[in-house]
Design a protein around this motif. Structure first.
Motif, PDB file in Angstrom:
ATOM      1  N   ALA A  59     -11.100 -13.095  22.936  1.00 49.42           N
ATOM      2  CA  ALA A  59     -10.146 -12.112  23.463  1.00 49.42           C
ATOM      3  C   ALA A  59      -8.885 -12.731  24.066  1.00 49.42           C
ATOM      4  O   ALA A  59      -7.771 -12.253  23.793  1.00 49.42           O
ATOM      5  CB  ALA A  59     -10.845 -11.210  24.483  1.00 49.42           C
ATOM      6  N   PRO A  60      -8.962 -13.784  24.910  1.00 45.65           N
ATOM      7  CA  PRO A  60      -7.727 -14.315  25.501  1.00 45.65           C
ATOM      8  C   PRO A  60      -6.691 -14.734  24.466  1.00 45.65           C
ATOM      9  O   PRO A  60      -5.500 -14.441  24.615  1.00 45.65           O
ATOM     10  CB  PRO A  60      -8.222 -15.521  26.315  1.00 45.65           C
ATOM     11  N   LEU A  61      -7.136 -15.411  23.411  1.00 42.08           N
ATOM     12  CA  LEU A  61      -6.191 -15.855  22.387  1.00 42.08           C
ATOM     13  C   LEU A  61      -5.606 -14.683  21.620  1.00 42.08           C
ATOM     14  O   LEU A  61      -4.392 -14.623  21.356  1.00 42.08           O
ATOM     15  CB  LEU A  61      -6.886 -16.826  21.425  1.00 42.08           C
TER      16      LEU A  61
ATOM     17  N   SER B  61      -7.530 -20.514  26.598  1.00 38.48           N
ATOM     18  CA  SER B  61      -8.435 -19.899  25.632  1.00 38.48           C
ATOM     19  C   SER B  61      -9.416 -20.948  25.114  1.00 38.48           C
ATOM     20  O   SER B  61      -9.100 -22.144  25.065  1.00 38.48           O
ATOM     21  CB  SER B  61      -7.645 -19.296  24.467  1.00 38.48           C
ATOM     22  N   ILE B  62     -10.592 -20.517  24.730  1.00 44.68           N
ATOM     23  CA  ILE B  62     -11.621 -21.445  24.251  1.00 44.68           C
ATOM     24  C   ILE B  62     -11.162 -22.212  23.011  1.00 44.68           C
ATOM     25  O   ILE B  62     -11.353 -23.438  22.934  1.00 44.68           O
ATOM     26  CB  ILE B  62     -12.938 -20.697  23.968  1.00 44.68           C
ATOM     27  N   PRO B  63     -10.541 -21.559  22.010  1.00 41.46           N
ATOM     28  CA  PRO B  63     -10.080 -22.326  20.844  1.00 41.46           C
ATOM     29  C   PRO B  63      -9.117 -23.450  21.217  1.00 41.46           C
ATOM     30  O   PRO B  63      -9.182 -24.552  20.654  1.00 41.46           O
ATOM     31  CB  PRO B  63      -9.400 -21.268  19.968  1.00 41.46           C
ATOM     32  N   ASN B  64      -8.210 -23.196  22.159  1.00 35.34           N
ATOM     33  CA  ASN B  64      -7.272 -24.241  22.569  1.00 35.34           C
ATOM     34  C   ASN B  64      -7.994 -25.376  23.288  1.00 35.34           C
ATOM     35  O   ASN B  64      -7.695 -26.557  23.076  1.00 35.34           O
ATOM     36  CB  ASN B  64      -6.191 -23.661  23.483  1.00 35.34           C
ATOM     37  N   GLN B  65      -8.975 -25.035  24.131  1.00 35.97           N
ATOM     38  CA  GLN B  65      -9.712 -26.071  24.843  1.00 35.97           C
ATOM     39  C   GLN B  65     -10.563 -26.907  23.883  1.00 35.97           C
ATOM     40  O   GLN B  65     -10.746 -28.109  24.090  1.00 35.97           O
ATOM     41  CB  GLN B  65     -10.586 -25.442  25.927  1.00 35.97           C
ATOM     42  N   LEU B  66     -11.074 -26.281  22.831  1.00 35.73           N
ATOM     43  CA  LEU B  66     -11.807 -27.047  21.823  1.00 35.73           C
ATOM     44  C   LEU B  66     -10.895 -28.058  21.134  1.00 35.73           C
ATOM     45  O   LEU B  66     -11.289 -29.206  20.883  1.00 35.73           O
ATOM     46  CB  LEU B  66     -12.416 -26.098  20.781  1.00 35.73           C
ATOM     47  N   SER B  67      -9.684 -27.636  20.825  1.00 36.19           N
ATOM     48  CA  SER B  67      -8.755 -28.526  20.122  1.00 36.19           C
ATOM     49  C   SER B  67      -8.308 -29.689  20.994  1.00 36.19           C
ATOM     50  O   SER B  67      -7.909 -30.738  20.483  1.00 36.19           O
ATOM     51  CB  SER B  67      -7.542 -27.737  19.631  1.00 36.19           C
ATOM     52  N   VAL B  68      -8.381 -29.534  22.314  1.00 37.66           N
ATOM     53  CA  VAL B  68      -7.990 -30.617  23.225  1.00 37.66           C
ATOM     54  C   VAL B  68      -8.871 -31.847  23.017  1.00 37.66           C
ATOM     55  O   VAL B  68      -8.412 -32.991  23.122  1.00 37.66           O
ATOM     56  CB  VAL B  68      -8.057 -30.138  24.693  1.00 37.66           C
ATOM     57  N   PHE B  69     -10.140 -31.640  22.690  1.00 40.04           N
ATOM     58  CA  PHE B  69     -11.050 -32.763  22.496  1.00 40.04           C
ATOM     59  C   PHE B  69     -10.681 -33.597  21.280  1.00 40.04           C
ATOM     60  O   PHE B  69     -11.147 -34.732  21.133  1.00 40.04           O
ATOM     61  CB  PHE B  69     -12.488 -32.262  22.358  1.00 40.04           C
ATOM     62  N   TYR B  70      -9.862 -33.030  20.394  1.00 33.80           N
ATOM     63  CA  TYR B  70      -9.425 -33.759  19.210  1.00 33.80           C
ATOM     64  C   TYR B  70      -7.965 -34.195  19.322  1.00 33.80           C
ATOM     65  O   TYR B  70      -7.318 -34.468  18.306  1.00 33.80           O
ATOM     66  CB  TYR B  70      -9.614 -32.879  17.970  1.00 33.80           C
ATOM     67  N   THR B  71      -7.452 -34.245  20.568  1.00 33.75           N
ATOM     68  CA  THR B  71      -6.057 -34.627  20.839  1.00 33.75           C
ATOM     69  C   THR B  71      -5.094 -33.865  19.947  1.00 33.75           C
ATOM     70  O   THR B  71      -4.104 -34.406  19.466  1.00 33.75           O
ATOM     71  CB  THR B  71      -5.860 -36.155  20.642  1.00 33.75           C
ATOM     72  N   ASN B  72      -5.408 -32.605  19.715  1.00 29.49           N
ATOM     73  CA  ASN B  72      -4.579 -31.783  18.833  1.00 29.49           C
ATOM     74  C   ASN B  72      -4.452 -30.396  19.441  1.00 29.49           C
ATOM     75  O   ASN B  72      -4.681 -29.381  18.785  1.00 29.49           O
ATOM     76  CB  ASN B  72      -5.224 -31.710  17.444  1.00 29.49           C
ATOM     77  N   ALA B  73      -4.101 -30.331  20.727  1.00 26.45           N
ATOM     78  CA  ALA B  73      -4.056 -29.071  21.457  1.00 26.45           C
ATOM     79  C   ALA B  73      -3.017 -28.133  20.871  1.00 26.45           C
ATOM     80  O   ALA B  73      -1.982 -28.565  20.344  1.00 26.45           O
ATOM     81  CB  ALA B  73      -3.754 -29.318  22.931  1.00 26.45           C
ATOM     82  N   LEU B  74      -3.307 -26.841  20.957  1.00 29.99           N
ATOM     83  CA  LEU B  74      -2.375 -25.831  20.457  1.00 29.99           C
ATOM     84  C   LEU B  74      -1.211 -25.627  21.403  1.00 29.99           C
ATOM     85  O   LEU B  74      -0.222 -25.000  21.036  1.00 29.99           O
ATOM     86  CB  LEU B  74      -3.122 -24.502  20.259  1.00 29.99           C
ATOM     87  N   SER B  75      -1.323 -26.118  22.627  1.00 32.40           N
ATOM     88  CA  SER B  75      -0.290 -25.929  23.627  1.00 32.40           C
ATOM     89  C   SER B  75      -0.090 -27.220  24.413  1.00 32.40           C
ATOM     90  O   SER B  75      -1.041 -27.962  24.651  1.00 32.40           O
ATOM     91  CB  SER B  75      -0.679 -24.796  24.585  1.00 32.40           C
ATOM     92  N   ASP B  76       1.150 -27.497  24.810  1.00 28.66           N
ATOM     93  CA  ASP B  76       1.456 -28.707  25.570  1.00 28.66           C
ATOM     94  C   ASP B  76       1.277 -28.521  27.078  1.00 28.66           C
ATOM     95  O   ASP B  76       1.232 -29.500  27.821  1.00 28.66           O
ATOM     96  CB  ASP B  76       2.901 -29.147  25.296  1.00 28.66           C
ATOM     97  N   SER B  77       1.183 -27.273  27.531  1.00 25.74           N
ATOM     98  CA  SER B  77       1.141 -27.009  28.968  1.00 25.74           C
ATOM     99  C   SER B  77      -0.259 -26.729  29.505  1.00 25.74           C
ATOM    100  O   SER B  77      -0.436 -26.542  30.700  1.00 25.74           O
ATOM    101  CB  SER B  77       2.049 -25.820  29.309  1.00 25.74           C
ATOM    102  N   GLY B  78      -1.238 -26.683  28.638  1.00 29.34           N
ATOM    103  CA  GLY B  78      -2.589 -26.350  29.075  1.00 29.34           C
ATOM    104  C   GLY B  78      -3.393 -27.572  29.475  1.00 29.34           C
ATOM    105  O   GLY B  78      -2.842 -28.645  29.738  1.00 29.34           O
ATOM    106  N   PRO B  79      -4.726 -27.441  29.553  1.00 27.70           N
ATOM    107  CA  PRO B  79      -5.584 -28.573  29.915  1.00 27.70           C
ATOM    108  C   PRO B  79      -5.436 -29.713  28.919  1.00 27.70           C
ATOM    109  O   PRO B  79      -5.117 -29.508  27.741  1.00 27.70           O
ATOM    110  CB  PRO B  79      -7.002 -27.976  29.867  1.00 27.70           C
ATOM    111  N   SER B  80      -5.685 -30.916  29.383  1.00 23.71           N
ATOM    112  CA  SER B  80      -5.600 -32.088  28.525  1.00 23.71           C
ATOM    113  C   SER B  80      -6.723 -33.049  28.875  1.00 23.71           C
ATOM    114  O   SER B  80      -7.393 -32.899  29.907  1.00 23.71           O
ATOM    115  CB  SER B  80      -4.237 -32.776  28.688  1.00 23.71           C
ATOM    116  N   GLY B  81      -6.924 -34.031  28.020  1.00 23.29           N
ATOM    117  CA  GLY B  81      -7.964 -35.031  28.282  1.00 23.29           C
ATOM    118  C   GLY B  81      -9.354 -34.413  28.367  1.00 23.29           C
ATOM    119  O   GLY B  81      -9.785 -33.684  27.476  1.00 23.29           O
ATOM    120  N   TRP B  82     -10.035 -34.702  29.479  1.00 24.30           N
ATOM    121  CA  TRP B  82     -11.391 -34.189  29.711  1.00 24.30           C
ATOM    122  C   TRP B  82     -11.399 -32.936  30.580  1.00 24.30           C
ATOM    123  O   TRP B  82     -12.461 -32.472  30.979  1.00 24.30           O
ATOM    124  CB  TRP B  82     -12.250 -35.272  30.365  1.00 24.30           C
ATOM    125  N   GLU B  83     -10.230 -32.395  30.881  1.00 20.88           N
ATOM    126  CA  GLU B  83     -10.149 -31.236  31.773  1.00 20.88           C
ATOM    127  C   GLU B  83     -10.947 -30.027  31.290  1.00 20.88           C
ATOM    128  O   GLU B  83     -11.585 -29.348  32.106  1.00 20.88           O
ATOM    129  CB  GLU B  83      -8.682 -30.854  31.994  1.00 20.88           C
TER     130      GLU B  83
END
Length: 290
Positions: A219-221, A243-265
């Motif tokens: 829903a958030p996305l 959003s969960i999809p964006n947080q999943l992509s962070v683990f692959y250093t390929n985040a959908l957004s530059d301003s959201g969580p990064s690394g292990w956050e």
């Protein structure tokens, strides 16, 4: 005149002792009585989760989605891209597509681990066997988390190795990328399933809890994508970032957004939310009737 004592049944190893002032003797059971502990509850929950068909079917579909889609995407990318196109790509990142769909299976299994017992009434037997309700929920959480993590880690590692072999032109991931793309993402998916288990304990209804968790994932996305007003830009970006999809992509250093969580956050966020939900579920479990 003394009252004659009634005949008592005899059992192997049983002992009868006279009680002063009572016509009936006391009974000592030949069966050894030992205090139960968390290990007994874990053994019971392990027997439950591995003996029901829903576990095998749900995890089987999960592996099929994660491995099948992960490899299929890699094959399609390799067939339609040159080495120059893949030069800067992290080959592990193509596993996110299967994980996003596969997470629905982990969510479903997590909810069923608790909510299904309320639907069948089996929870009464469980709580009778182990009246310490917090121990029951902790045992369910430990068993489920270990199962979900193990299956996810094996599937993700298989996809990662296959993608490395299929995508010859892609760059070699660093050690931290390997750690996040295998161990980190597996812990995150297992925590997402554990949160589903806790929601199932709170809601006590399988369909309702599954609906809530799917809404939490998607829903958030979806809402953010349809927020076109400039006045809602801050809320739109927050929904997109967390959003969960964006947080999943962070683990692959390929985040959908530059301003959201990064690394292990994302993992620490999942740990905090799950811990808070677990504390609330234990509190409700102690106050409610079974």
């Amino acid at each position: 005149m003394s009252t004659p004592q009634p005949p008592m049944p005899q059992a192997a190893g049983a002992e009868w002792q006279s009680v002063p002032g009572s016509p009936y003797p006391s009974y000592t059971s030949p069966i050894p009585v030992t205090p139960t502990h968390l290990g007994n509850a874990i053994a019971s929950e392990w027997t439950k989760i591995r003996s029901v068909r829903s576990t095998m079917w749900t995890l089987g579909v999960f592996v099929l989605l994660v491995v099948g889609i992960g490899m299929l995407v890699a094959v399609l990318v390799a067939a339609n891209s040159g080495e120059s196109d893949l030069a800067g790509e992290n080959p592990l990142s193509f596993g996110v597509f299967g994980l996003l769909l596969g997470s629905m299976c982990i969510i479903t299994l997590g909810v069923l681990t608790t909510a299904s017992e309320y639907g069948t009434g089996m929870i009464r037997t469980t709580m009778t066997a182990c009246p310490t309700r917090g121990r029951v929920l902790a045992a369910k959480a430990i068993v489920f988390f270990l199962v979900a993590f193990t299956v996810t880690f094996a599937s993700v590692l298989l996809v990662a190795l296959a993608d490395m072999a299929l995508l010859d032109g892609a760059r070699t991931p660093s050690g931290s990328e390997w750690l996040k793309g295998t161990l980190g993402i597996s812990l995150y998916i297992a925590l997402l399933g554990l949160l589903s288990l806790i929601i199932g304990s709170i809601i006590r209804h399988s369909a309702g809890a599954i609906t809530i968790m799917i809404g939490l994932v998607l829903a958030p996305l979806v809402i953010a994508l349809f927020m076109f007003s400039e006045a809602l830009e801050g809320l739109r970006q927050a929904l997109f970032d967390y959003s969960i999809p964006n947080q999943l992509s962070v683990f692959y250093t390929n985040a959908l957004s530059d301003s959201g969580p990064s690394g292990w956050e994302p993992l620490w966020i999942a740990v905090g939310v799950t811990a808070a939900a677990f504390a609330g579920a234990v509190t409700l479990l102690q106050k409610r009737d079974v």
